[in-house]
Design a protein around this motif. Structure first.
Motif, mmCIF file in Angstrom:
data_model
loop_
_atom_site.group_PDB
_atom_site.id
_atom_site.type_symbol
_atom_site.label_atom_id
_atom_site.label_comp_id
_atom_site.label_asym_id
_atom_site.label_seq_id
_atom_site.Cartn_x
_atom_site.Cartn_y
_atom_site.Cartn_z
ATOM 1 N N ASN A 73 27.251 8.823 42.032
ATOM 2 C CA ASN A 73 27.123 8.988 42.737
ATOM 3 C C ASN A 73 28.203 9.891 43.645
ATOM 4 O O ASN A 73 28.620 10.720 44.644
ATOM 5 C CB ASN A 73 27.298 7.772 43.280
ATOM 6 C CG ASN A 73 26.784 6.141 43.333
ATOM 7 O OD1 ASN A 73 25.564 7.013 43.168
ATOM 8 N ND2 ASN A 73 27.086 5.323 42.864
ATOM 9 N N PRO A 112 30.700 0.255 48.017
ATOM 10 C CA PRO A 112 30.991 1.740 46.844
ATOM 11 C C PRO A 112 31.967 1.087 45.903
ATOM 12 O O PRO A 112 32.992 1.842 45.854
ATOM 13 C CB PRO A 112 31.784 2.829 47.929
ATOM 14 C CG PRO A 112 32.286 2.108 48.783
ATOM 15 C CD PRO A 112 31.665 1.389 49.440
ATOM 16 N N VAL A 113 31.371 0.150 45.032
ATOM 17 C CA VAL A 113 32.483 -1.114 44.377
ATOM 18 C C VAL A 113 31.800 -1.255 43.422
ATOM 19 O O VAL A 113 31.037 -1.166 43.636
ATOM 20 C CB VAL A 113 34.139 -2.250 45.139
ATOM 21 C CG1 VAL A 113 34.473 -1.613 46.146
ATOM 22 C CG2 VAL A 113 32.370 -3.341 45.626
ATOM 23 N N PRO A 114 32.593 -1.879 42.067
ATOM 24 C CA PRO A 114 31.802 -1.920 41.046
ATOM 25 C C PRO A 114 31.149 -3.028 41.840
ATOM 26 O O PRO A 114 31.299 -4.909 42.045
ATOM 27 C CB PRO A 114 32.947 -2.679 40.000
ATOM 28 C CG PRO A 114 34.141 -1.896 40.620
ATOM 29 C CD PRO A 114 34.282 -2.209 41.812
ATOM 30 N N GLY A 115 29.770 -3.200 40.377
ATOM 31 C CA GLY A 115 29.105 -4.226 40.361
ATOM 32 C C GLY A 115 28.010 -4.613 41.649
ATOM 33 O O GLY A 115 27.141 -5.709 41.764
ATOM 34 N N VAL A 116 27.842 -3.613 42.923
ATOM 35 C CA VAL A 116 26.930 -4.526 44.213
ATOM 36 C C VAL A 116 25.893 -3.902 43.579
ATOM 37 O O VAL A 116 25.058 -4.230 45.119
ATOM 38 C CB VAL A 116 27.858 -4.059 45.535
ATOM 39 C CG1 VAL A 116 26.761 -3.688 46.056
ATOM 40 C CG2 VAL A 116 29.141 -3.654 45.049
ATOM 41 N N GLY A 117 25.319 -2.928 42.935
ATOM 42 C CA GLY A 117 24.039 -2.353 43.029
ATOM 43 C C GLY A 117 22.985 -3.249 42.611
ATOM 44 O O GLY A 117 22.179 -3.084 43.420
ATOM 45 N N THR A 153 23.213 5.012 42.044
ATOM 46 C CA THR A 153 22.282 3.876 42.390
ATOM 47 C C THR A 153 21.418 3.465 42.304
ATOM 48 O O THR A 153 20.227 2.840 42.044
ATOM 49 C CB THR A 153 23.120 2.586 42.845
ATOM 50 O OG1 THR A 153 24.710 2.985 42.999
ATOM 51 C CG2 THR A 153 23.294 1.765 43.864
ATOM 52 N N ARG A 200 25.973 5.435 36.919
ATOM 53 C CA ARG A 200 25.707 5.481 38.063
ATOM 54 C C ARG A 200 27.103 6.074 39.000
ATOM 55 O O ARG A 200 26.656 6.720 40.327
ATOM 56 C CB ARG A 200 24.984 4.257 38.515
ATOM 57 C CG ARG A 200 25.678 3.270 39.237
ATOM 58 C CD ARG A 200 24.569 1.612 39.485
ATOM 59 N NE ARG A 200 24.979 0.782 39.751
ATOM 60 C CZ ARG A 200 25.013 -0.793 39.318
ATOM 61 N NH1 ARG A 200 24.552 -0.498 37.909
ATOM 62 N NH2 ARG A 200 25.997 -1.398 39.663
ATOM 63 N N THR A 201 27.867 5.888 39.613
ATOM 64 C CA THR A 201 28.962 5.825 40.003
ATOM 65 C C THR A 201 29.065 7.024 39.882
ATOM 66 O O THR A 201 29.483 8.274 40.917
ATOM 67 C CB THR A 201 30.116 4.842 39.632
ATOM 68 O OG1 THR A 201 29.814 3.348 39.737
ATOM 69 C CG2 THR A 201 31.101 4.819 40.927
ATOM 70 N N SER A 226 34.241 3.353 38.328
ATOM 71 C CA SER A 226 32.878 2.019 38.894
ATOM 72 C C SER A 226 32.741 2.259 40.124
ATOM 73 O O SER A 226 32.402 1.132 40.638
ATOM 74 C CB SER A 226 32.634 1.105 38.124
ATOM 75 O OG SER A 226 32.057 1.310 36.581
ATOM 76 N N SER A 227 33.763 2.878 40.907
ATOM 77 C CA SER A 227 34.151 2.408 42.604
ATOM 78 C C SER A 227 34.286 4.231 42.649
ATOM 79 O O SER A 227 34.976 4.906 43.082
ATOM 80 C CB SER A 227 34.861 2.162 42.558
ATOM 81 O OG SER A 227 35.735 1.981 43.665
ATOM 82 N N SER A 228 33.272 4.411 43.859
ATOM 83 C CA SER A 228 33.486 5.614 44.357
ATOM 84 C C SER A 228 34.882 5.312 46.155
ATOM 85 O O SER A 228 34.876 6.481 45.902
ATOM 86 C CB SER A 228 32.355 5.949 45.143
ATOM 87 O OG SER A 228 30.493 5.443 44.382
ATOM 88 N N ASP A 236 26.994 0.892 35.407
ATOM 89 C CA ASP A 236 27.875 0.598 36.744
ATOM 90 C C ASP A 236 28.901 2.274 36.729
ATOM 91 O O ASP A 236 28.642 3.204 37.608
ATOM 92 C CB ASP A 236 28.176 -0.311 36.722
ATOM 93 C CG ASP A 236 28.893 -0.299 38.291
ATOM 94 O OD1 ASP A 236 27.758 0.090 38.973
ATOM 95 O OD2 ASP A 236 29.910 -1.161 38.805
HETATM 96 N N1 ASP Z 1 29.840 0.747 41.703
HETATM 97 C C1 ASP Z 1 29.137 1.717 42.712
HETATM 98 C C2 ASP Z 1 29.439 2.732 43.343
HETATM 99 O O1 ASP Z 1 30.776 2.722 43.773
HETATM 100 C C3 ASP Z 1 28.016 0.972 43.371
HETATM 101 C C4 ASP Z 1 26.482 0.121 42.697
HETATM 102 O O2 ASP Z 1 26.070 0.195 42.324
HETATM 103 O O3 ASP Z 1 27.270 -1.013 42.462
HETATM 104 O O4 ASP Z 1 29.104 4.008 43.256
#
Ligand code: ASP
Length: 501
Positions: A479, A438-443, A398, A475-476, A360-362, A472
């Protein structure tokens, strides 16, 4: 040679290994789920697990007692953690359990949630994630400086930069539009009963408060001003990717203006750095199946599938939107703009996608995306710029999810969204996805900005929080696919793909 063979247990290609690990991890997580109701109470003499409780009451001297329901287990734990040592000595904690009446504890030393073997595997996953993140910054720095130095010409850099950002903005806006169309046609919000909606809001009330507090005030102007770091070493130390990209491109360009004997040692140094980091990615990927197994097992174990059923139409709408974008829009771009073989693209990209899904992290996936780009035949001067920038600002998945989530919440609350409101969502969600880390759960945190822009109550995120982790992951994946699509298209437009594709 023969000896080496005997130890080759894993003969499958790495992406198949990761896929198998993912499936096994999910099964393991399902077999050892975390009990999301139970609570562990520790007193000086015993540690008890209370499995099925209906209500908990905390009694404190000279105060009204406070009542918690099962759905507010995290609220109860948070409340307890805020108590001082003396207060913990004084309180009486009473549970009402349907099977055997009441249970009383005094004093209480600790309150915690039970774990499971699957959830306990999480540190292995975190270790794997840390290894990837460790590589990302030096990798970007090394490859990007050499990339910019080899482009040399300022006009060429400006051209690639403009094309890349333009491509990112357009694909993001298309993603939100797809999201809005899917949400308006499927109307997932209309399938949620008022009773379920109330339950969800109650269960996640506290988490919403925490998320709203985390919400960064995103200011577009500040965002652009802050692209220039005041201290590049600080930017590298804190891993601020946009700052690093800016510094590295500038640095690489300036190198080309120096006399050869001055520039060469620097270029060689960063070239070796980049090459060593790519090698490191290969080594770290050897343990990817274990890391992925642990990550997926821990998520599935602590993730309640019951909520997934409740929100099935919303989840399906997001999945459908993401799929349309991935299997219709991207292939269209690859075919028309790059004439790139779709099969080859998805075969190579799968590795990065699997990792994006499980982490879950780009940002954590970036080193692997760069490796994939190399295998796709994209010159490093292009991918070293397009990918780190994309990982930070290009989030089609996202943005698409934010569009669907906003419409879903509005539908549940019965708020009509006219065309101008939906256009506002397209604009704000494009900006919000750029600002999403680009980290988990920020969207979901950035979603709050989208909701506020069109007057949808931000507490509405309580409705979707329970399934956010799984979305998440999805969507990642999109991304990361979007960033790789951009690399192919930009490379093709610069005639950089001709040799390899
Ligand atoms: N986890 C997503 C990413 O790293 C960002 C997000 O939508 O929370 O691309």
């Amino acid at each position: 040679m023969g000896k080496q063979r005997r130890f080759q247990i894993w003969k499958l290609p790495i992406h198949t290994q990761i896929l198998v690990a993912m499936v096994l991890g999910a099964l393991f997580g399902l077999a050892f789920p975390v009990n999301r109701q139970a609570i562990i109470v520790k007193t000086p003499v015993e540690e008890a697990e209370i499995a099925a409780w209906q209500e908990a009451e905390i009694w404190m001297p000279a105060q009204d007692s406070i009542l918690f329901r099962t759905s507010s287990r995290s609220e109860l734990i948070r409340f307890f953690r805020k108590l001082s040592f003396e207060q913990r000595q004084q309180i009486v904690l009473r549970f009402r359990v349907p099977t055997d009446g009441q249970r009383e504890y005094h004093p209480v030393v600790a309150l915690k949630v039970p774990s499971s073997i699957a959830a306990d595997l999480k540190p292995i996953g975190t270790l794997f994630l840390n290894l990837l993140k460790m590589i990302a910054i030096p990798l970007v720095l090394g490859t990007l400086i050499v990339g910019a130095a080899s482009l040399g010409d300022l006009r060429k850099v400006a051209r690639i930069g403009t094309k890349t950002i333009g491509f990112y903005l357009v694909t993001t806006a298309v993603a939100i539009t797809i999201g809005l169309v899917v949400a308006n046609v499927m109307e997932p919000g209309k399938t949620l009963s008022p009773e379920l909606s109330r339950q969800l809001r109650e269960t996640f009330r506290e988490d919403v408060v925490a998320k709203v507090q985390q919400k960064a005030d995103f200011n577009v102007l500040d965002f652009f001003v802050n692209i220039v770091p005041t201290n590049p070493f600080e930017a590298i130390a804190s891993g601020d990717m946009l700052n690093i990209v800016f510094f590295a491109v500038f640095f690489g360009l300036v190198l080309t203006a120096l006399p050869k004997e001055k520039a060469q040692p620097m270029i060689h140094f960063f070239d070796s750095l980049g090459t060593a980091m790519i090698k490191m990615v290969e080594v770290v990927m050897l343990i990817a199946p274990f890391g992925v197994f642990a990550l997926i097992a821990a998520v599935v174990a602590s993730f309640g599938f019951d909520i997934l059923q409740t929100l099935i139409w919303y989840v399906l709408a997001v999945v459908l939107g993401l799929l349309l974008h991935a299997v219709v829009f991207y292939p269209l771009l690859l075919k028309t703009l790059a004439r790139f073989p779709i099969r080859k693209f998805f075969k190579e990209v799968e590795r990065a996608q699997l990792l994006a899904f499980s982490t879950s992290s780009s940002a954590a996936t970036l080193p692997v995306s760069m490796r994939v780009a190399e295998r796709l035949g994209i010159p490093s001067s292009i991918y070293s710029f397009v990918l780190p920038l994309g990982a930070t600002i290009n989030m089609d998945g996202t943005a698409l999810y934010q569009g669907i989530a906003a419409v879903f919440i509005a539908q549940v609350y019965g708020i009509p969204l006219d065309l101008s409101a939906q256009l506002t969502i397209v604009f704000i969600a494009t900006m919000a996805s750029i600002g999403t880390a680009p980290v988990p759960g920020v969207g979901i945190i950035m979603l709050i900005i989208v909701l506020q822009s069109v007057g949808i109550p931000e507490e509405g995120i309580a409705l979707i929080l329970g399934v956010d982790r799984i979305l998440d992951m999805l969507r990642t994946t999109l991304n990361v696919t979007g960033d790789l699509t951009a690399s192919v298209v930009i490379a093709a437009s610069e005639k950089g793909l001709a040799k390899a594709a």
